[in-house]
Design a protein around this motif. Structure first.
Motif, mmCIF file in Angstrom:
data_model
loop_
_atom_site.group_PDB
_atom_site.id
_atom_site.type_symbol
_atom_site.label_atom_id
_atom_site.label_comp_id
_atom_site.label_asym_id
_atom_site.label_seq_id
_atom_site.Cartn_x
_atom_site.Cartn_y
_atom_site.Cartn_z
ATOM 1 N N ASP A 178 -38.444 -39.581 -28.641
ATOM 2 C CA ASP A 178 -37.090 -39.102 -28.322
ATOM 3 C C ASP A 178 -37.059 -37.677 -27.830
ATOM 4 O O ASP A 178 -36.065 -36.978 -28.010
ATOM 5 C CB ASP A 178 -36.188 -39.205 -29.562
ATOM 6 C CG ASP A 178 -35.373 -40.480 -29.503
ATOM 7 O OD1 ASP A 178 -34.855 -40.895 -30.534
ATOM 8 O OD2 ASP A 178 -35.280 -41.045 -28.389
ATOM 9 N N ARG A 179 -38.157 -37.234 -27.232
ATOM 10 C CA ARG A 179 -38.157 -35.856 -26.737
ATOM 11 C C ARG A 179 -38.183 -35.830 -25.211
ATOM 12 O O ARG A 179 -38.507 -34.823 -24.617
ATOM 13 C CB ARG A 179 -39.392 -35.109 -27.241
ATOM 14 C CG ARG A 179 -39.394 -34.866 -28.722
ATOM 15 C CD ARG A 179 -40.538 -33.967 -29.096
ATOM 16 N NE ARG A 179 -41.811 -34.668 -29.073
ATOM 17 C CZ ARG A 179 -42.979 -34.068 -28.937
ATOM 18 N NH1 ARG A 179 -43.039 -32.767 -28.768
ATOM 19 N NH2 ARG A 179 -44.093 -34.769 -28.949
ATOM 20 N N PHE A 180 -37.832 -36.978 -24.579
ATOM 21 C CA PHE A 180 -38.044 -37.061 -23.140
ATOM 22 C C PHE A 180 -36.870 -36.487 -22.360
ATOM 23 O O PHE A 180 -35.718 -36.689 -22.707
ATOM 24 C CB PHE A 180 -38.236 -38.522 -22.748
ATOM 25 C CG PHE A 180 -38.480 -38.707 -21.294
ATOM 26 C CD1 PHE A 180 -37.466 -39.131 -20.464
ATOM 27 C CD2 PHE A 180 -39.716 -38.432 -20.753
ATOM 28 C CE1 PHE A 180 -37.687 -39.292 -19.109
ATOM 29 C CE2 PHE A 180 -39.938 -38.587 -19.407
ATOM 30 C CZ PHE A 180 -38.927 -39.025 -18.579
ATOM 31 N N SER A 181 -37.182 -35.771 -21.306
ATOM 32 C CA SER A 181 -36.191 -35.490 -20.271
ATOM 33 C C SER A 181 -36.980 -35.331 -18.977
ATOM 34 O O SER A 181 -38.125 -34.916 -19.021
ATOM 35 C CB SER A 181 -35.382 -34.239 -20.592
ATOM 36 O OG SER A 181 -35.956 -33.119 -20.024
ATOM 37 N N PRO A 182 -36.407 -35.693 -17.839
ATOM 38 C CA PRO A 182 -37.225 -35.781 -16.622
ATOM 39 C C PRO A 182 -37.900 -34.468 -16.226
ATOM 40 O O PRO A 182 -38.984 -34.492 -15.644
ATOM 41 C CB PRO A 182 -36.225 -36.220 -15.561
ATOM 42 C CG PRO A 182 -35.153 -36.894 -16.302
ATOM 43 C CD PRO A 182 -35.053 -36.208 -17.606
ATOM 44 N N ASP A 183 -37.294 -33.336 -16.580
ATOM 45 C CA ASP A 183 -37.977 -32.110 -16.152
ATOM 46 C C ASP A 183 -39.222 -31.845 -16.975
ATOM 47 O O ASP A 183 -40.110 -31.095 -16.532
ATOM 48 C CB ASP A 183 -37.030 -30.915 -16.190
ATOM 49 C CG ASP A 183 -36.203 -30.898 -17.438
ATOM 50 O OD1 ASP A 183 -35.538 -29.885 -17.689
ATOM 51 O OD2 ASP A 183 -36.209 -31.910 -18.162
ATOM 52 N N LEU A 184 -39.316 -32.487 -18.135
ATOM 53 C CA LEU A 184 -40.549 -32.333 -18.910
ATOM 54 C C LEU A 184 -41.739 -32.959 -18.201
ATOM 55 O O LEU A 184 -42.874 -32.499 -18.354
ATOM 56 C CB LEU A 184 -40.396 -32.974 -20.292
ATOM 57 C CG LEU A 184 -39.647 -32.125 -21.297
ATOM 58 C CD1 LEU A 184 -39.630 -32.832 -22.636
ATOM 59 C CD2 LEU A 184 -40.285 -30.768 -21.442
ATOM 60 N N LEU A 185 -41.486 -34.007 -17.415
ATOM 61 C CA LEU A 185 -42.559 -34.612 -16.632
ATOM 62 C C LEU A 185 -43.149 -33.576 -15.681
ATOM 63 O O LEU A 185 -44.366 -33.411 -15.587
ATOM 64 C CB LEU A 185 -42.010 -35.773 -15.791
ATOM 65 C CG LEU A 185 -41.850 -37.121 -16.445
ATOM 66 C CD1 LEU A 185 -41.301 -38.086 -15.435
ATOM 67 C CD2 LEU A 185 -43.159 -37.621 -16.968
ATOM 68 N N GLY A 186 -42.245 -32.885 -14.992
ATOM 69 C CA GLY A 186 -42.710 -31.866 -14.058
ATOM 70 C C GLY A 186 -43.450 -30.759 -14.779
ATOM 71 O O GLY A 186 -44.450 -30.233 -14.288
ATOM 72 N N LEU A 187 -42.959 -30.429 -15.981
ATOM 73 C CA LEU A 187 -43.588 -29.364 -16.765
ATOM 74 C C LEU A 187 -45.000 -29.756 -17.159
ATOM 75 O O LEU A 187 -45.951 -28.960 -17.015
ATOM 76 C CB LEU A 187 -42.739 -29.117 -18.006
ATOM 77 C CG LEU A 187 -42.964 -27.784 -18.695
ATOM 78 C CD1 LEU A 187 -42.513 -26.684 -17.769
ATOM 79 C CD2 LEU A 187 -42.160 -27.759 -19.981
ATOM 80 N N GLN A 188 -45.172 -30.988 -17.638
ATOM 81 C CA GLN A 188 -46.500 -31.451 -18.025
ATOM 82 C C GLN A 188 -47.447 -31.424 -16.839
ATOM 83 O O GLN A 188 -48.584 -30.959 -16.940
ATOM 84 C CB GLN A 188 -46.422 -32.896 -18.536
ATOM 85 C CG GLN A 188 -45.877 -33.063 -19.911
ATOM 86 C CD GLN A 188 -46.866 -32.591 -20.944
ATOM 87 O OE1 GLN A 188 -48.059 -32.587 -20.709
ATOM 88 N NE2 GLN A 188 -46.355 -32.161 -22.067
ATOM 89 N N ALA A 189 -46.950 -31.945 -15.707
ATOM 90 C CA ALA A 189 -47.796 -32.017 -14.519
ATOM 91 C C ALA A 189 -48.228 -30.618 -14.082
ATOM 92 O O ALA A 189 -49.403 -30.375 -13.788
ATOM 93 C CB ALA A 189 -47.064 -32.724 -13.381
ATOM 94 N N SER A 190 -47.283 -29.700 -14.058
ATOM 95 C CA SER A 190 -47.622 -28.356 -13.603
ATOM 96 C C SER A 190 -48.586 -27.677 -14.552
ATOM 97 O O SER A 190 -49.520 -27.000 -14.123
ATOM 98 C CB SER A 190 -46.371 -27.490 -13.474
ATOM 99 O OG SER A 190 -45.372 -28.200 -12.836
ATOM 100 N N SER A 191 -48.380 -27.852 -15.853
ATOM 101 C CA SER A 191 -49.273 -27.144 -16.770
ATOM 102 C C SER A 191 -50.675 -27.724 -16.720
ATOM 103 O O SER A 191 -51.668 -26.982 -16.753
ATOM 104 C CB SER A 191 -48.707 -27.147 -18.189
ATOM 105 O OG SER A 191 -48.684 -28.441 -18.691
ATOM 106 N N ALA A 192 -50.784 -29.062 -16.598
ATOM 107 C CA ALA A 192 -52.121 -29.642 -16.500
ATOM 108 C C ALA A 192 -52.816 -29.185 -15.224
ATOM 109 O O ALA A 192 -54.010 -28.851 -15.231
ATOM 110 C CB ALA A 192 -52.036 -31.169 -16.534
ATOM 111 N N LEU A 193 -52.055 -29.133 -14.140
ATOM 112 C CA LEU A 193 -52.627 -28.669 -12.878
ATOM 113 C C LEU A 193 -53.069 -27.220 -12.981
ATOM 114 O O LEU A 193 -54.126 -26.829 -12.474
ATOM 115 C CB LEU A 193 -51.579 -28.824 -11.777
ATOM 116 C CG LEU A 193 -52.097 -28.834 -10.366
ATOM 117 C CD1 LEU A 193 -53.017 -30.002 -10.180
ATOM 118 C CD2 LEU A 193 -50.938 -28.924 -9.397
ATOM 119 N N ALA A 194 -52.262 -26.402 -13.684
ATOM 120 C CA ALA A 194 -52.613 -24.993 -13.834
ATOM 121 C C ALA A 194 -53.901 -24.847 -14.642
ATOM 122 O O ALA A 194 -54.776 -24.037 -14.294
ATOM 123 C CB ALA A 194 -51.470 -24.249 -14.515
#
Lengths: 312, 217
Positions: A178-194
């Motif tokens: 229950d912690r999902f929101s669509p901008d978190l997807l972008g956040l995960q992707a960016s941090s992993a890429l970084a």
């Protein structure tokens, strides 16, 4: 100008106003056009319409038509149109050429020359590398063989897909908690890429400092570092199904496998003799050994760091 | 009588904006430019104008056929239907997905558009790198957009009951599988790549899985 045009219209036989806005008539829809890959088959319908419409009119007011007809009819705007479209073609060529400068497309194509069998074998190797004997990449006249033909060759398909799957699985894990929101997807992707970029830069810097001359390209390095995402995905999925115990078990297993798997990297960094296990003295080789071990040790740490917050 | 008119440079740009229903020349991709002006010396009449939908390139019959192809993933695809890079259907399906998400209480139009744009770029890059013959971005966008239709069905189910259960997860998986099967089937027939269907289906499944995440959670 316009009255002359209208008078001419009265005198000459009626022609279609936009005779060649469609392309050259192709004999059947779907026939390959040499200029582009996919035909616009809706033009097949339009030829039928054109034939029906030419004899009869529909009584539309023709006053609005004349400025456009006039504008298209004169040779200067014809040339302007032709120039404009050739400019567009030139622009496209320019973009293609410049893309090739920044992104080496032909080199990248080598890393994507995979087939299903290779992917299957490589994934098996990532989870169970202990029985594999020969870790050398085969060469064919000084160039390494395509991944399709040798399971030891690095590829970029698996790391890229693993990265996106990691983002997807992270979203799934957050959603079930229950912690999902669509901008978190972008956040995960960016941090992993970084983190990936940071890792690549750190290794390149240390390779430079140790003055190692290898044929290890940046893309190779990205490929090797991307393989750990497969283990991370496995860990998170097991964590979702079986809780923390499952997560730690699978993560431990995948870390051990990555240790073994990094052997391929070792072969590239170390000198030939040292890689075959013969101990070679010399500060240089020791430095290279330490570097490889540091890279191998960093992998499990990063795997844990990027996934522990997803499993509760 | 000569029909060559005086040059009218002032009307070159504004005429596009003045007469939008008539001037739709941008919609077709020109293969060779010389054909356009072969019959330049004429004065046509308004009566032989093609109908508006045909000029815009919107062909409802083709759209319906392509929709039926997507809805039935087991039937082998005819490679030539997807030859038109028709973006009307895909845009319609994206808007429908956004609308059904809105009805379910999530105003996430921006995420839908952003995800579809990024996904199209990603699949375009991947297909160009993996296949020997390239594809155009419009074709990729068209195929991916048409195969989004089952996702619209899933999100319309989400309006009536929450999908966060076993049944919801199972149906989401089925829908994602359906979408990616159709997309990979059409790509296979259009690109002629054998032995790599699974490799093409997986990235499509990832993209539709991201859409399913938006829909379910």
């Amino acid at each position: 100008m316009h009255p002359a045009g209208l008078a001419a219209a009265a005198g000459t036989p009626r022609l279609r106003k936009w005779p060649s806005k469609r392309r050259i008539p192709v004999s059947q829809p779907g026939m390959a056009d040499p200029h582009q890959l996919f035909d616009d088959t809706s033009s097949a319908q339009s030829r039928g319409y054109g034939a029906q419409r030419a004899p009869g009119g529909l009584g539309y007011p023709s006053a609005s038509a004349s400025p456009q007809a006039a504008f298209l009819a004169d040779p200067v705007s014809n040339m302007a149109m032709a120039y404009g479209s050739s400019l567009a073609a030139q622009g496209k060529e320019l973009v293609d050429k410049n893309i090739d400068r920044f992104i080496p497309v032909t080199k990248l194509k080598y890393y994507f020359a995979v087939d299903t069998m290779y992917v299957g074998k490589k994934l098996g190797l990532l989870f169970f590398p202990y029985l594999h004997q020969d870790w050398e990449v085969q060469y064919q006249q000084d160039t390494p063989v395509a991944p399709r033909f040798d399971v030891n060759a690095p590829d970029l398909y698996i790391p890229a897909m693993a990265f996106i799957t990691y983002v997807l699985v992270a979203g799934l894990a957050l959603g079930t908690q229950d912690r999902f929101s669509p901008d978190l997807l972008g956040l995960q992707a960016s941090s992993a890429l970084a983190w990936l970029t940071l890792e690549v830069l750190a290794i390149l810097l240390s390779l430079y400092l140790v003055t190692v001359n290898t044929d290890l390209t940046t893309i190779d390095l990205v490929a090797f570092l991307g393989y750990k995402y497969v283990g991370m995905i496995g860990g998170v999925l097991m964590g979702l199904l079986f809780g923390k115990i499952g997560y730690y078990l699978v993560l431990g297993w995948c870390c051990a496998s990555i240790f073994v798997f990094i052997r391929t990297l070792r072969l590239k960094i170390l000198a030939e003799a040292a890689a075959e296990g013969v101990p070679v003295r010399g500060a240089r080789n020791q430095l290279r050994m330490y570097l490889t071990m540091a890279v191998a040790a960093a992998q499990p740490l990063l795997m844990y760091w990027l996934t522990f917050h997803l499993v509760r | 009588q000569q029909v060559d008119e005086q040059p009218q440079p002032a009307s070159f740009v504004p005429s596009e904006m003045l007469m939008p229903p008539d001037y739709a020349g941008q919609f077709f991709q020109p293969a060779s430019n010389s054909d356009y002006y072969a019959q330049s010396s004429y004065i046509g009449s308004f009566d032989e104008e093609p109908p508006l939908l045909e000029e815009l390139g919107i062909n409802f019959d083709h759209i319906w056929q392509k929709t039926l192809t997507v809805l039935n993933p087991m039937k082998p695809a005819d490679g030539s239907i997807m030859n038109e890079t028709d973006l009307t259907g895909p845009v319609l399906f994206c808007v429908a997905l956004g609308a059904t998400l809105l009805l379910a209480g999530k105003a996430q139009f921006g995420y839908v558009y952003g995800l579809s744009a990024l996904g199209c770029l990603g699949v375009y890059a991947l297909l160009n790198l993996m296949s020997s013959s390239g594809v155009s971005c419009g074709c990729v966008a068209s195929v991916l957009g048409y195969c989004l239709l089952p996702m619209v069905i899933l999100s319309s189910c989400a309006i009536f009951f929450s999908l966060q259960g076993t049944f919801g997860t199972a149906s989401a998986l089925v829908i994602v599988g359906w979408c990616s099967l159709s997309a990979s089937k059409i790509f296979m027939s259009a690109l002629d790549m054998e032995g790599q269907q699974l490799l093409i289906a997986y990235p499509c499944a990832l993209l539709y899985g991201l859409f399913a995440l938006l829909t379910v959670f």
